[in-house]
Design a protein around this motif. Sequence first.
Motif, PDB file in Angstrom:
ATOM      1  N   VAL A 109       0.961  -1.247   0.142  1.00 31.73           N
ATOM      2  CA  VAL A 109       0.038   0.235   0.060  1.00 31.73           C
ATOM      3  C   VAL A 109       0.880   1.400   0.043  1.00 31.73           C
ATOM      4  O   VAL A 109       0.452   2.251  -0.783  1.00 31.73           O
ATOM      5  CB  VAL A 109      -1.053  -0.202   1.310  1.00 31.73           C
ATOM      6  CG1 VAL A 109      -1.614   1.158   1.145  1.00 31.73           C
ATOM      7  CG2 VAL A 109      -2.047  -1.080   1.000  1.00 31.73           C
ATOM      8  N   GLU A 110       1.932   1.267   0.569  1.00 31.06           N
ATOM      9  CA  GLU A 110       2.880   2.242   0.670  1.00 31.06           C
ATOM     10  C   GLU A 110       3.471   2.760  -0.762  1.00 31.06           C
ATOM     11  O   GLU A 110       3.452   3.729  -1.313  1.00 31.06           O
ATOM     12  CB  GLU A 110       4.108   1.906   1.466  1.00 31.06           C
ATOM     13  CG  GLU A 110       4.915   3.201   1.738  1.00 31.06           C
ATOM     14  CD  GLU A 110       6.344   2.906   2.402  1.00 31.06           C
ATOM     15  OE1 GLU A 110       6.361   2.018   3.322  1.00 31.06           O
ATOM     16  OE2 GLU A 110       7.329   3.431   1.991  1.00 31.06           O
ATOM     17  N   GLU A 117      -9.394  -7.975   2.555  1.00 25.93           N
ATOM     18  CA  GLU A 117     -10.158  -7.110   2.411  1.00 25.93           C
ATOM     19  C   GLU A 117      -9.822  -5.917   3.498  1.00 25.93           C
ATOM     20  O   GLU A 117      -9.730  -4.482   3.388  1.00 25.93           O
ATOM     21  CB  GLU A 117     -11.698  -6.993   2.025  1.00 25.93           C
ATOM     22  CG  GLU A 117     -12.271  -5.847   1.344  1.00 25.93           C
ATOM     23  CD  GLU A 117     -13.408  -6.258   0.929  1.00 25.93           C
ATOM     24  OE1 GLU A 117     -14.176  -7.304   1.110  1.00 25.93           O
ATOM     25  OE2 GLU A 117     -14.145  -5.220   0.168  1.00 25.93           O
ATOM     26  N   LYS A 118     -10.085  -6.561   4.730  1.00 26.20           N
ATOM     27  CA  LYS A 118     -10.056  -5.808   5.967  1.00 26.20           C
ATOM     28  C   LYS A 118      -8.498  -5.316   6.340  1.00 26.20           C
ATOM     29  O   LYS A 118      -8.555  -3.897   6.361  1.00 26.20           O
ATOM     30  CB  LYS A 118     -10.247  -6.691   7.106  1.00 26.20           C
ATOM     31  CG  LYS A 118     -11.664  -6.775   7.655  1.00 26.20           C
ATOM     32  CD  LYS A 118     -11.692  -7.088   9.011  1.00 26.20           C
ATOM     33  CE  LYS A 118     -13.305  -7.524   9.408  1.00 26.20           C
ATOM     34  NZ  LYS A 118     -13.480  -8.362  10.427  1.00 26.20           N
ATOM     35  N   ALA A 135      -5.073  -0.552   5.780  1.00 24.82           N
ATOM     36  CA  ALA A 135      -3.712   0.099   5.237  1.00 24.82           C
ATOM     37  C   ALA A 135      -3.854   1.156   4.613  1.00 24.82           C
ATOM     38  O   ALA A 135      -3.358   2.280   4.417  1.00 24.82           O
ATOM     39  CB  ALA A 135      -2.966  -1.003   4.659  1.00 24.82           C
ATOM     40  N   MET A 136      -4.832   1.108   3.591  1.00 27.10           N
ATOM     41  CA  MET A 136      -5.245   2.354   2.673  1.00 27.10           C
ATOM     42  C   MET A 136      -5.738   3.470   3.620  1.00 27.10           C
ATOM     43  O   MET A 136      -5.146   4.684   3.076  1.00 27.10           O
ATOM     44  CB  MET A 136      -6.220   1.925   1.740  1.00 27.10           C
ATOM     45  CG  MET A 136      -5.627   1.005   0.608  1.00 27.10           C
ATOM     46  SD  MET A 136      -6.978   0.411  -0.547  1.00 27.10           S
ATOM     47  CE  MET A 136      -7.774   1.822  -1.486  1.00 27.10           C
ATOM     48  N   GLY A 177      -3.749   6.997   3.611  1.00 27.78           N
ATOM     49  CA  GLY A 177      -4.296   7.970   2.834  1.00 27.78           C
ATOM     50  C   GLY A 177      -4.688   7.712   1.335  1.00 27.78           C
ATOM     51  O   GLY A 177      -4.645   8.678   0.518  1.00 27.78           O
ATOM     52  N   VAL A 178      -4.551   6.310   0.985  1.00 23.42           N
ATOM     53  CA  VAL A 178      -5.033   6.152  -0.508  1.00 23.42           C
ATOM     54  C   VAL A 178      -6.396   6.022  -0.645  1.00 23.42           C
ATOM     55  O   VAL A 178      -7.080   5.237   0.179  1.00 23.42           O
ATOM     56  CB  VAL A 178      -4.217   4.707  -0.836  1.00 23.42           C
ATOM     57  CG1 VAL A 178      -4.652   4.164  -2.251  1.00 23.42           C
ATOM     58  CG2 VAL A 178      -2.542   4.845  -0.622  1.00 23.42           C
ATOM     59  N   ARG A 179      -6.881   6.690  -1.520  1.00 23.80           N
ATOM     60  CA  ARG A 179      -8.528   6.593  -1.347  1.00 23.80           C
ATOM     61  C   ARG A 179      -8.887   5.558  -2.575  1.00 23.80           C
ATOM     62  O   ARG A 179      -8.108   4.976  -3.384  1.00 23.80           O
ATOM     63  CB  ARG A 179      -8.996   8.086  -1.964  1.00 23.80           C
ATOM     64  CG  ARG A 179      -8.833   9.082  -0.923  1.00 23.80           C
ATOM     65  CD  ARG A 179      -8.971  10.604  -1.710  1.00 23.80           C
ATOM     66  NE  ARG A 179      -8.043  10.773  -2.602  1.00 23.80           N
ATOM     67  CZ  ARG A 179      -8.183  11.581  -3.905  1.00 23.80           C
ATOM     68  NH1 ARG A 179      -9.137  12.191  -3.842  1.00 23.80           N
ATOM     69  NH2 ARG A 179      -7.389  11.487  -4.731  1.00 23.80           N
TER      70      ARG A 179
END
Lengths: 344, 344
Positions: free
Chosen positions: B19-20, B40-41, B46-47, B51-53
């Motif tokens: 995710v980073e 999914e959880k 992590a998103m 701050g990943v939309r």
Amino acid sequence: MTTIAVDAMGSDEGVSAIVEGVAQLRAENSELSIVLVGDEKLLTAAMYKQGVRDNDTRIVHAPTTVSMNDKPGAALDAMPNCSILRAAQVVAEGQADALVSAGNTGAVILASSRHFTRLGGVRRVGLAAVHPTMERHGPHDDPFALMLDVGATLQCEAGDLIAFAAMGSAYSQVISGIDDPRVALLSNGTEAIKGTPAIVEAHRALAKRKDINFVGNVEGLDIPRGSVDVVVCEGFVGNIVLKMLEGVGDVARDLAKTAYDTKLRYKIALGMLASGIKKVAALTDWKQYGGAPIVGFDHTVIKAHGRSNGRAIRNAIKVAAKTVERGLTKRIRDHLEAAPKGEA
Amino acid sequence: MTTIAVDAMGSDEGVSAIVEGVAQLRAENSELSIVLVGDEKLLTAAMYKQGVRDNDTRIVHAPTTVSMNDKPGAALDAMPNCSILRAAQVVAEGQADALVSAGNTGAVILASSRHFTRLGGVRRVGLAAVHPTMERHGPHDDPFALMLDVGATLQCEAGDLIAFAAMGSAYSQVISGIDDPRVALLSNGTEAIKGTPAIVEAHRALAKRKDINFVGNVEGLDIPRGSVDVVVCEGFVGNIVLKMLEGVGDVARDLAKTAYDTKLRYKIALGMLASGIKKVAALTDWKQYGGAPIVGFDHTVIKAHGRSNGRAIRNAIKVAAKTVERGLTKRIRDHLEAAPKGEA
């Protein structure tokens, strides 16, 4: 007295490096008896020039030489009196105990196979070489480990790898003085199931051997580190590995030189690191090691590098003498005979 | 818009590194569409944290994961909903254009072969990797060259080596921007007759190819130097070579660290050399390269290192997108089809 037959013609440096090696031995009061096999006129002149007397250094005349670029089989057939064949013959006839040559590797192996006998259990002979490692080995803290095969047998069956493990272990005991050398197969993973079919089969057989300290598989990572004493692989892989290490050394020296040429700051810093850099250079300097043993014949054969200088030739002759005096061939035979029937 | 499916679970570092990597792409205003396949959880959390939309980053839920130590075949059979199989499925169904995974290499290849089709002329796929070299390559002065296979196909037939040469050449053109990449076979000598039977046969066939700039054989010496752009070898040899280079880097760092710890003189000197040492470290830092392409399928697969950090994942996704946007698969297909009938 131990007698070593030296093919005096095969080296890239001509007879002078060979005779210089003998001169260095004489300067150390070595009592080895040497038979130089090659062009009598050239050798006589070089011995005179270097002050090597003929009472303990005998010349056997051989009028022709196999060059580095000759195809071994054709060259030996065309030149029955070439120096490498005559030198092997001198050993086979009992006039000398072991053979040293800086000539064409293929021709050295082929000439040996024409005059010597392969030991029982040896389908193909192995060419061994030491390579520099970070970790130290054995009672003398040697900064190198043994690897075989490095080019005599390009593709190996399991039995070849097992025989190389046995012979490498014996060599390490006799020459490096390591009582119980750690022997490993080079593979693409440490697990017993990793590798080509030949490696997996050899692994299974070696794991059962009581007389060999088989520690399993090592990976490419372990080679520069040097986590074992004897690395066993097929000749194709060993050749690539050894030349790669040589290439890494070359590149390191080039990078250092470039830095040295360009920047004052680097120049000062490298000057301060000089003793460290010399240590690394010494690690990759094959000249001090004295050559690569060809194992599997009933006589020791030491292949010195084609570009050997006098010191390298001196070392190769000394290693050859050591193998005789310490009974390498008997030790190898014992190891090979320790194999369960049907293996190695 | 190009869409990349990322197996978000296979990495040693968990979902956070994945995710980073996506967060870094977003920070650069990358317009790539990403499908993250995994729990999914965990991914949602992590998103949110990074701050990943979710408007351009979609999650496809996969409840299970193949670990690094699992046996690929058995693991995939036992876990039909594992992240790597689902990610490959997403690509096969046209929901994404290419696949990235930092998971178990064997499982990535096997999952790909279950969902993708091998291109015509490809018996076995190849895993390619870049390795650091002294010489620079191509219009971007890259300090590395491409090598394949490095472990997907341990033992190769001549046809495999020829296909790897064709695919490596295409990859080098498309990704490194080298118009006419120099391609060589790794062997134990430069002469055409040197090597295993498969190498000799591949050499003969490649020498006739007009569409591949085949420059002959290279030796181990040439690898650290980097005298060609694409080195072709069988997977067993490539694996050993690549890990050896990693080992050399480790040893160099260890030696530097030891020196650093012990002597003031070394400490000062190493400080002065710091920028040079950083350059060498950068050379052997796989994190910046963004992963190893698996070539031979009808979709791009990029295998990122298991220990990839965010930056490495970002780079792997960018390379995957580049292969799609520049038409790698078509280029590879053209190269494979250029082979004379009966070869590659």
